[in-house]
Scaffold this motif. Sequence first.
Motif, PDB file in Angstrom:
ATOM      1  N   LEU A 193       0.821  -1.092  -0.023  1.00  0.00           N
ATOM      2  CA  LEU A 193      -0.004  -0.041  -0.052  1.00  0.00           C
ATOM      3  C   LEU A 193       0.931   1.374   0.162  1.00  0.00           C
ATOM      4  CD1 LEU A 193      -2.714  -1.282   2.687  1.00  0.00           C
ATOM      5  CD2 LEU A 193      -2.806  -1.408   0.042  1.00  0.00           C
ATOM      6  N   LEU A 194       2.021   1.290   0.834  1.00  0.00           N
ATOM      7  CA  LEU A 194       2.869   2.513   0.826  1.00  0.00           C
ATOM      8  C   LEU A 194       3.513   2.565  -0.467  1.00  0.00           C
ATOM      9  CD1 LEU A 194       4.665   2.045   4.243  1.00  0.00           C
ATOM     10  CD2 LEU A 194       3.449   4.000   3.574  1.00  0.00           C
ATOM     11  N   ALA A 195       3.963   1.643  -1.159  1.00  0.00           N
ATOM     12  CA  ALA A 195       4.550   1.516  -2.508  1.00  0.00           C
ATOM     13  C   ALA A 195       3.695   2.429  -3.731  1.00  0.00           C
ATOM     14  CB  ALA A 195       5.025   0.354  -2.932  1.00  0.00           C
ATOM     15  N   TYR A 196       2.254   1.948  -3.529  1.00  0.00           N
ATOM     16  CA  TYR A 196       1.643   2.648  -4.478  1.00  0.00           C
ATOM     17  C   TYR A 196       1.301   3.939  -4.056  1.00  0.00           C
ATOM     18  CZ  TYR A 196      -0.793  -1.221  -7.015  1.00  0.00           C
ATOM     19  OH  TYR A 196      -1.036  -2.210  -7.693  1.00  0.00           O
ATOM     20  N   LEU A 197       1.135   4.440  -2.630  1.00  0.00           N
ATOM     21  CA  LEU A 197       1.025   5.797  -2.345  1.00  0.00           C
ATOM     22  C   LEU A 197       2.415   6.631  -2.647  1.00  0.00           C
ATOM     23  CD1 LEU A 197      -0.672   8.006  -1.046  1.00  0.00           C
ATOM     24  CD2 LEU A 197       0.374   7.294   1.317  1.00  0.00           C
ATOM     25  N   MET A 198       3.447   6.066  -2.376  1.00  0.00           N
ATOM     26  CA  MET A 198       4.697   6.699  -2.470  1.00  0.00           C
ATOM     27  C   MET A 198       4.907   7.127  -4.059  1.00  0.00           C
ATOM     28  SD  MET A 198       6.720   5.638   0.776  1.00  0.00           S
ATOM     29  CE  MET A 198       8.105   6.760   0.649  1.00  0.00           C
ATOM     30  N   HIS A 199       4.369   6.358  -5.030  1.00  0.00           N
ATOM     31  CA  HIS A 199       4.737   6.445  -6.326  1.00  0.00           C
ATOM     32  C   HIS A 199       4.183   7.659  -6.758  1.00  0.00           C
ATOM     33  CE1 HIS A 199       4.800   5.135 -10.443  1.00  0.00           C
ATOM     34  NE2 HIS A 199       3.677   5.429 -10.599  1.00  0.00           N
ATOM     35  N   CYS A 200       3.224   8.448  -6.231  1.00  0.00           N
ATOM     36  CA  CYS A 200       2.673   9.477  -6.746  1.00  0.00           C
ATOM     37  C   CYS A 200       2.387  10.684  -5.522  1.00  0.00           C
ATOM     38  CB  CYS A 200       1.173   9.250  -7.239  1.00  0.00           C
ATOM     39  SG  CYS A 200       0.158   8.335  -6.299  1.00  0.00           S
ATOM     40  N   TRP A 201       2.619  10.572  -4.386  1.00  0.00           N
ATOM     41  CA  TRP A 201       2.599  11.570  -3.262  1.00  0.00           C
ATOM     42  C   TRP A 201       3.735  11.418  -2.378  1.00  0.00           C
ATOM     43  CZ3 TRP A 201       2.397  11.246   1.999  1.00  0.00           C
ATOM     44  CH2 TRP A 201       1.953  12.315   2.566  1.00  0.00           C
ATOM     45  N   PRO A 202       4.345  12.553  -1.967  1.00  0.00           N
ATOM     46  CA  PRO A 202       3.666  13.902  -1.908  1.00  0.00           C
ATOM     47  C   PRO A 202       3.705  14.549  -3.475  1.00  0.00           C
ATOM     48  CG  PRO A 202       5.855  13.848  -0.438  1.00  0.00           C
ATOM     49  CD  PRO A 202       5.676  12.379  -1.246  1.00  0.00           C
ATOM     50  N   LEU A 203       2.631  15.219  -3.440  1.00  0.00           N
ATOM     51  CA  LEU A 203       2.479  15.898  -4.851  1.00  0.00           C
ATOM     52  C   LEU A 203       3.427  16.755  -4.848  1.00  0.00           C
ATOM     53  CD1 LEU A 203      -1.507  16.592  -4.519  1.00  0.00           C
ATOM     54  CD2 LEU A 203      -0.427  14.898  -6.093  1.00  0.00           C
ATOM     55  N   LEU A 204       4.105  17.091  -6.333  1.00  0.00           N
ATOM     56  CA  LEU A 204       5.064  18.147  -6.284  1.00  0.00           C
ATOM     57  C   LEU A 204       4.314  19.359  -6.771  1.00  0.00           C
ATOM     58  CD1 LEU A 204       7.343  16.008  -8.793  1.00  0.00           C
ATOM     59  CD2 LEU A 204       7.731  16.450  -6.272  1.00  0.00           C
ATOM     60  N   ASP A 205       3.246  19.252  -7.335  1.00  0.00           N
ATOM     61  CA  ASP A 205       2.250  20.645  -7.625  1.00  0.00           C
ATOM     62  C   ASP A 205       0.868  20.087  -7.689  1.00  0.00           C
ATOM     63  OD1 ASP A 205       1.805  19.606 -10.213  1.00  0.00           O
ATOM     64  OD2 ASP A 205       3.933  20.499 -10.852  1.00  0.00           O
ATOM     65  N   LEU A 249      -2.188  10.727  -9.281  1.00  0.00           N
ATOM     66  CA  LEU A 249      -2.539  10.224  -8.034  1.00  0.00           C
ATOM     67  C   LEU A 249      -3.795   9.510  -7.930  1.00  0.00           C
ATOM     68  CD1 LEU A 249      -2.024  10.378  -4.976  1.00  0.00           C
ATOM     69  CD2 LEU A 249      -3.208  12.420  -4.796  1.00  0.00           C
ATOM     70  N   GLY A 250      -4.867  10.205  -8.715  1.00  0.00           N
ATOM     71  CA  GLY A 250      -6.143   9.539  -8.809  1.00  0.00           C
ATOM     72  C   GLY A 250      -6.130   7.848  -9.356  1.00  0.00           C
ATOM     73  N   GLU A 251      -5.467   7.946 -10.456  1.00  0.00           N
ATOM     74  CA  GLU A 251      -5.345   6.665 -11.387  1.00  0.00           C
ATOM     75  C   GLU A 251      -4.548   5.702 -10.416  1.00  0.00           C
ATOM     76  OE1 GLU A 251      -3.460   7.687 -14.758  1.00  0.00           O
ATOM     77  OE2 GLU A 251      -5.434   8.413 -15.882  1.00  0.00           O
ATOM     78  N   THR A 252      -3.432   6.035  -9.777  1.00  0.00           N
ATOM     79  CA  THR A 252      -2.913   5.073  -8.943  1.00  0.00           C
ATOM     80  C   THR A 252      -3.483   4.586  -7.609  1.00  0.00           C
ATOM     81  OG1 THR A 252      -0.560   6.446  -9.637  1.00  0.00           O
ATOM     82  CG2 THR A 252      -0.559   4.773  -7.550  1.00  0.00           C
ATOM     83  N   MET A 253      -4.165   5.459  -7.124  1.00  0.00           N
ATOM     84  CA  MET A 253      -5.114   5.292  -6.060  1.00  0.00           C
ATOM     85  C   MET A 253      -6.284   4.137  -6.572  1.00  0.00           C
ATOM     86  SD  MET A 253      -3.546   6.031  -3.220  1.00  0.00           S
ATOM     87  CE  MET A 253      -2.261   5.659  -4.037  1.00  0.00           C
ATOM     88  N   ARG A 254      -6.936   4.580  -7.713  1.00  0.00           N
ATOM     89  CA  ARG A 254      -7.913   3.456  -8.100  1.00  0.00           C
ATOM     90  C   ARG A 254      -7.430   2.376  -8.445  1.00  0.00           C
ATOM     91  NH1 ARG A 254      -8.818   7.772 -11.131  1.00  0.00           N
ATOM     92  NH2 ARG A 254     -10.532   9.136 -10.245  1.00  0.00           N
ATOM     93  N   ASP A 255      -6.046   2.204  -8.965  1.00  0.00           N
ATOM     94  CA  ASP A 255      -5.648   0.927  -9.187  1.00  0.00           C
ATOM     95  C   ASP A 255      -5.277   0.216  -7.893  1.00  0.00           C
ATOM     96  OD1 ASP A 255      -5.312   1.146 -11.872  1.00  0.00           O
ATOM     97  OD2 ASP A 255      -3.121   1.696 -11.944  1.00  0.00           O
ATOM     98  N   LEU A 256      -5.015   0.687  -6.774  1.00  0.00           N
ATOM     99  CA  LEU A 256      -4.864   0.334  -5.513  1.00  0.00           C
ATOM    100  C   LEU A 256      -6.191  -0.463  -5.103  1.00  0.00           C
ATOM    101  CD1 LEU A 256      -3.114  -0.431  -2.848  1.00  0.00           C
ATOM    102  CD2 LEU A 256      -3.511   2.030  -2.229  1.00  0.00           C
ATOM    103  N   ARG A 257      -7.118   0.520  -5.148  1.00  0.00           N
ATOM    104  CA  ARG A 257      -8.255  -0.076  -4.646  1.00  0.00           C
ATOM    105  C   ARG A 257      -9.038  -1.258  -5.357  1.00  0.00           C
ATOM    106  NH1 ARG A 257     -11.476   5.352  -5.312  1.00  0.00           N
ATOM    107  NH2 ARG A 257     -12.327   3.945  -6.872  1.00  0.00           N
TER     108      ARG A 257
END
Length: 104
Positions: free
Chosen positions: A34-46, A55-63
């Motif tokens: 779960l951390l690997a998915y989150l850290m792939h796209c967060w923290p947001l650079l902008d 971020l949205g697509e990565t979190m959808r894949d995680l779900r």
Amino acid sequence: MIAYLSERENAVEEINSVCLRLFDEWCETRRVTLLAYLMHCWPLLDSTPKMLKRLGETMRDLRLYHVDQLDESEFQALCELADLIDELIERPAPIRSVRSWNSA
């Protein structure tokens, strides 16, 4: 410092808050996938639509692929995150332009 944030800035702050909550929980419980998915796209650079979409697509894949590793509150947090991101992507930040008052 500006005391009041715009509606868009508030939504971005809420997105970061949800991500931080998930990050803390997943670090504490050592859920590496779960951390690997989150850290792939967060923290947001902008907070551009491109970064939010990632971020949205990565979190959808995680779900979608790891729902069995999520508890109910984490699943709800990811749904809330998706809603916030979708709202921001559909209503991007206004582009401010400088108008020349001297032009005819």
